[in-house]
Design a protein around this motif. Sequence first.
Motif, PDB file in Angstrom:
ATOM      1  N   ALA A 343      64.324  85.464  26.093  1.00  0.00           N
ATOM      2  CA  ALA A 343      63.239  84.479  26.090  1.00  0.00           C
ATOM      3  C   ALA A 343      62.713  84.254  27.504  1.00  0.00           C
ATOM      4  N   LEU A 344      63.631  84.134  28.473  1.00  0.00           N
ATOM      5  CA  LEU A 344      63.199  83.939  29.857  1.00  0.00           C
ATOM      6  C   LEU A 344      62.522  85.195  30.399  1.00  0.00           C
ATOM      7  N   LEU A 345      63.037  86.359  30.048  1.00  0.00           N
ATOM      8  CA  LEU A 345      62.417  87.613  30.488  1.00  0.00           C
ATOM      9  C   LEU A 345      60.974  87.701  29.989  1.00  0.00           C
ATOM     10  N   ALA A 346      60.760  87.374  28.722  1.00  0.00           N
ATOM     11  CA  ALA A 346      59.403  87.392  28.170  1.00  0.00           C
ATOM     12  C   ALA A 346      58.521  86.366  28.865  1.00  0.00           C
ATOM     13  N   ALA A 347      59.081  85.182  29.134  1.00  0.00           N
ATOM     14  CA  ALA A 347      58.299  84.134  29.791  1.00  0.00           C
ATOM     15  C   ALA A 347      57.903  84.536  31.201  1.00  0.00           C
ATOM     16  N   PHE A 579      53.370  86.711  17.133  1.00  0.00           N
ATOM     17  CA  PHE A 579      52.401  87.806  17.207  1.00  0.00           C
ATOM     18  C   PHE A 579      52.428  88.554  18.531  1.00  0.00           C
ATOM     19  N   GLY A 580      52.874  87.927  19.595  1.00  0.00           N
ATOM     20  CA  GLY A 580      52.802  88.550  20.907  1.00  0.00           C
ATOM     21  C   GLY A 580      53.685  89.774  21.021  1.00  0.00           C
ATOM     22  N   VAL A 581      53.055  90.939  21.222  1.00  0.00           N
ATOM     23  CA  VAL A 581      53.823  92.179  21.261  1.00  0.00           C
ATOM     24  C   VAL A 581      54.682  92.278  22.514  1.00  0.00           C
ATOM     25  N   GLY A 582      54.313  91.565  23.588  1.00  0.00           N
ATOM     26  CA  GLY A 582      55.112  91.589  24.796  1.00  0.00           C
ATOM     27  C   GLY A 582      56.514  91.056  24.569  1.00  0.00           C
ATOM     28  N   TYR A 583      56.630  90.064  23.695  1.00  0.00           N
ATOM     29  CA  TYR A 583      57.939  89.497  23.381  1.00  0.00           C
ATOM     30  C   TYR A 583      58.849  90.550  22.773  1.00  0.00           C
ATOM     31  N   TYR A 584      58.291  91.358  21.875  1.00  0.00           N
ATOM     32  CA  TYR A 584      59.103  92.383  21.222  1.00  0.00           C
ATOM     33  C   TYR A 584      59.437  93.514  22.194  1.00  0.00           C
ATOM     34  N   GLY A 585      58.554  93.746  23.164  1.00  0.00           N
ATOM     35  CA  GLY A 585      58.878  94.707  24.215  1.00  0.00           C
ATOM     36  C   GLY A 585      60.056  94.238  25.049  1.00  0.00           C
ATOM     37  N   ALA A 586      60.084  92.932  25.371  1.00  0.00           N
ATOM     38  CA  ALA A 586      61.214  92.362  26.118  1.00  0.00           C
ATOM     39  C   ALA A 586      62.497  92.480  25.308  1.00  0.00           C
ATOM     40  N   CYS A 587      62.413  92.252  23.996  1.00  0.00           N
ATOM     41  CA  CYS A 587      63.590  92.376  23.137  1.00  0.00           C
ATOM     42  C   CYS A 587      64.100  93.811  23.107  1.00  0.00           C
ATOM     43  N   ILE A 589      63.756  96.139  25.432  1.00  0.00           N
ATOM     44  CA  ILE A 589      64.370  96.470  26.714  1.00  0.00           C
ATOM     45  C   ILE A 589      65.744  95.815  26.840  1.00  0.00           C
ATOM     46  N   SER A 590      65.844  94.576  26.370  1.00  0.00           N
ATOM     47  CA  SER A 590      67.100  93.825  26.480  1.00  0.00           C
ATOM     48  C   SER A 590      68.098  94.206  25.403  1.00  0.00           C
ATOM     49  N   LYS A 591      67.656  94.955  24.381  1.00  0.00           N
ATOM     50  CA  LYS A 591      68.489  95.320  23.240  1.00  0.00           C
ATOM     51  C   LYS A 591      69.038  94.077  22.550  1.00  0.00           C
ATOM     52  N   VAL A 592      68.114  93.125  22.350  1.00  0.00           N
ATOM     53  CA  VAL A 592      68.451  91.856  21.705  1.00  0.00           C
ATOM     54  C   VAL A 592      67.573  91.710  20.471  1.00  0.00           C
ATOM     55  N   ASN A 593      68.172  91.262  19.377  1.00  0.00           N
ATOM     56  CA  ASN A 593      67.392  91.028  18.157  1.00  0.00           C
ATOM     57  C   ASN A 593      66.352  89.945  18.420  1.00  0.00           C
ATOM     58  N   PRO A 594      65.079  90.181  18.052  1.00  0.00           N
ATOM     59  CA  PRO A 594      64.033  89.179  18.310  1.00  0.00           C
ATOM     60  C   PRO A 594      64.344  87.797  17.755  1.00  0.00           C
ATOM     61  N   ASP A 595      65.083  87.750  16.646  1.00  0.00           N
ATOM     62  CA  ASP A 595      65.397  86.450  16.048  1.00  0.00           C
ATOM     63  C   ASP A 595      66.242  85.581  16.976  1.00  0.00           C
ATOM     64  N   GLU A 596      67.071  86.216  17.831  1.00  0.00           N
ATOM     65  CA  GLU A 596      67.963  85.465  18.708  1.00  0.00           C
ATOM     66  C   GLU A 596      67.198  84.685  19.775  1.00  0.00           C
ATOM     67  N   GLY A 597      66.027  85.191  20.164  1.00  0.00           N
ATOM     68  CA  GLY A 597      65.284  84.529  21.230  1.00  0.00           C
ATOM     69  C   GLY A 597      64.352  83.437  20.759  1.00  0.00           C
ATOM     70  N   LEU A 598      64.138  83.336  19.450  1.00  0.00           N
ATOM     71  CA  LEU A 598      63.115  82.413  18.940  1.00  0.00           C
ATOM     72  C   LEU A 598      63.448  80.959  19.238  1.00  0.00           C
ATOM     73  N   LYS A 599      64.723  80.587  19.140  1.00  0.00           N
ATOM     74  CA  LYS A 599      65.058  79.168  19.345  1.00  0.00           C
ATOM     75  C   LYS A 599      65.078  78.777  20.821  1.00  0.00           C
ATOM     76  N   TYR A 600      65.001  79.771  21.712  1.00  0.00           N
ATOM     77  CA  TYR A 600      65.005  79.479  23.148  1.00  0.00           C
ATOM     78  C   TYR A 600      63.616  79.556  23.778  1.00  0.00           C
ATOM     79  N   ILE A 601      62.759  80.403  23.225  1.00  0.00           N
ATOM     80  CA  ILE A 601      61.511  80.701  23.925  1.00  0.00           C
ATOM     81  C   ILE A 601      60.512  79.554  23.857  1.00  0.00           C
ATOM     82  N   GLY A 602      60.660  78.655  22.883  1.00  0.00           N
ATOM     83  CA  GLY A 602      59.713  77.544  22.751  1.00  0.00           C
ATOM     84  C   GLY A 602      59.637  76.700  24.009  1.00  0.00           C
TER      85      GLY A 602
END
Length: 628
Positions: A343-347, A579-587, A589-602
């Motif tokens: 989440a921080l990487l995407a931010a 919708f932001g494709v950059g978020y999924y790019g960060a996921c 690269i980090s090899k992290v499931n996108p669902d794991e970052g959702l509760k932190y990125i807000g």
Amino acid sequence: MDIQAATMHAQAAPPTTGLGRAADRFDRVIGGVVEAAAALLVLIEMVILAAGVTARYVFHAPLVWSDELASILFLWLSMLGTVVALRRGEHMRMTGLVSRVGPGTRALLEALAITASIAFLLLIIPHAIEYAEEESFIVTPALEITNAWRAAAIPIGMGLMLLAAGARLLRFNQLKPVLLAVGITVALVLLFWLAGPALKPLGKLNLIIFFVGVVALNVFSGVPIAFSFALATFGYLACTTTTPLIVMVGRLDEGMSHLILLAVPLFIFLGALIEMTGMAKAMIQFLASLLGHVRGGLSYVLVGAMYLVSGISGSKIADMAAIAPVLFPEMKKRGAKPGDLVALLAATGAQTETIPPSIVLITIGSVTGVSIAALFTGGMLPAVVLGLALCIVVWWRYRGEDLSHVVRQSKREIAKLALIALPAVALPFVIRAAVVEGVATATEVSTIGIVYSIVAGLVIYRQFDWRRLPKMLIDTASLTGAIIFIVGCATAMAWGLTQSGFSQDLARAMASVPGGTWGFLAISIVAFIILGSVLEGIPAIVLFGPLLFPIAKQVGVHEVHYAMVVVFAMGIGLFAPPFGVGYYGACAISKVNPDEGLKYIGGYMLALFLGLIVVAAVPWFSTGFLKF
């Protein structure tokens, strides 16, 4: 500006039919030749521009032909790079719908993405050939050769794209989705062609039909955004106007031929060099030694490291890929949650969109006429504001972090790491200072940065893998082609919108927004957050920049200030899920499931949005240093 590498393969399995295997072999042969030629052109461009810089600044005897030759070869590089990107599935696409449907529907949508691209290429190639023939009557001023040598890149590149797309279609193991996709594409083309007489009397309603309806249908179906723009523009001009379609090819050429865009492949290659030579790793290790013992220290390092390296590669994906593998293992050892890290990487990807030498800022300068030096100067401080907003969230989340097991680095060790990192840390500032102070153009300084990085890698860091150079050159060509082709298609689309009178209508509508300057900024923020989530930065800027920047000036918004506001707004849209494709790019690269970052990125996105409001409300952050 980022590229979401979304594959256009229908299946992961190799082709099983005889025709598919033959197409696969043909594609590999043609693809290998095109990749080699594109990589060679990247290398030649660097040599020509480096020779021009050396002649101008060392021998004070400018090579009058160097820029012209570089411009000719750049169009060839862009078109061949587009072919490479098409073969590798690296054209920008919106895959939110494609990734959420069943296998059968996904195969159909993947086939439609290819057949739609083929349809545009078949429609436009005759006009591209005509355009190249028309250019043969023009003689270039310095080299005194026919301009057909340059313009021929367009029909030849499109012909090669057609071969690549056709081969990809033949490699499908399932015949049904291919036939269905071909049928749907042919039916839609015929439908619009036959509906031409009925569409012409509709006037400006056609703008909604083509530039909203057709674009949206293609984009959400997974058709590459460049081809979505191109199909809508071609359809609008062919079905509703009497404009010769050779004009569209001219606008495509114009969009791809801005001399300032020569900086794009050079900065992309420079970013790859910084990672390969270990310069990025040296910077991060130094920052970690300074802040590693502080609660949330490595998160602050992540923010600072992205600030330092951002924009140099031309790809946020490349920036994140240079940093995440170095920092994340240690951060996880300290108990950081993978979801919070991604989440921080995407931010930080959104936060550093204005850090020069940003490809998005270069694009803004090329399509709006705003001084790139002014944009580079104005982009530094607003990113600091958003970075501080992220740091506040980091402080709050890590205020109770246990650091009892963390060893604080000695001053001697910090000094040693600082000495090692000094050449790497200096490079971004040297690049930015050279452009801002007018010592060199963005294109010239990128060649200086490349030479600097090669010397640093060979002499100082002694880390230079010659075997990686061919792949780096091909990757540079592919990303360049994907970026420049979408700039060309968006330029043609923006021209169509302008000729329709849309710009005047938009100007009147935006000028009548309640609240004057502040109302205009508020609507722009909302609009570009939405555009950023759908189109990403470069196409949105090319499409709407020439229309909105003059309006911003009319309502009293400084053009540099406005650039910072819209770039940050697009960055938030690009990196904000769902919708932001950059978020999924960060996921990825980090090899992290996108669902794991959702509760932190807000929390991070809220901080970025509040930081954007501050930047929008205080123009000084963007313009305060322009006078100096």
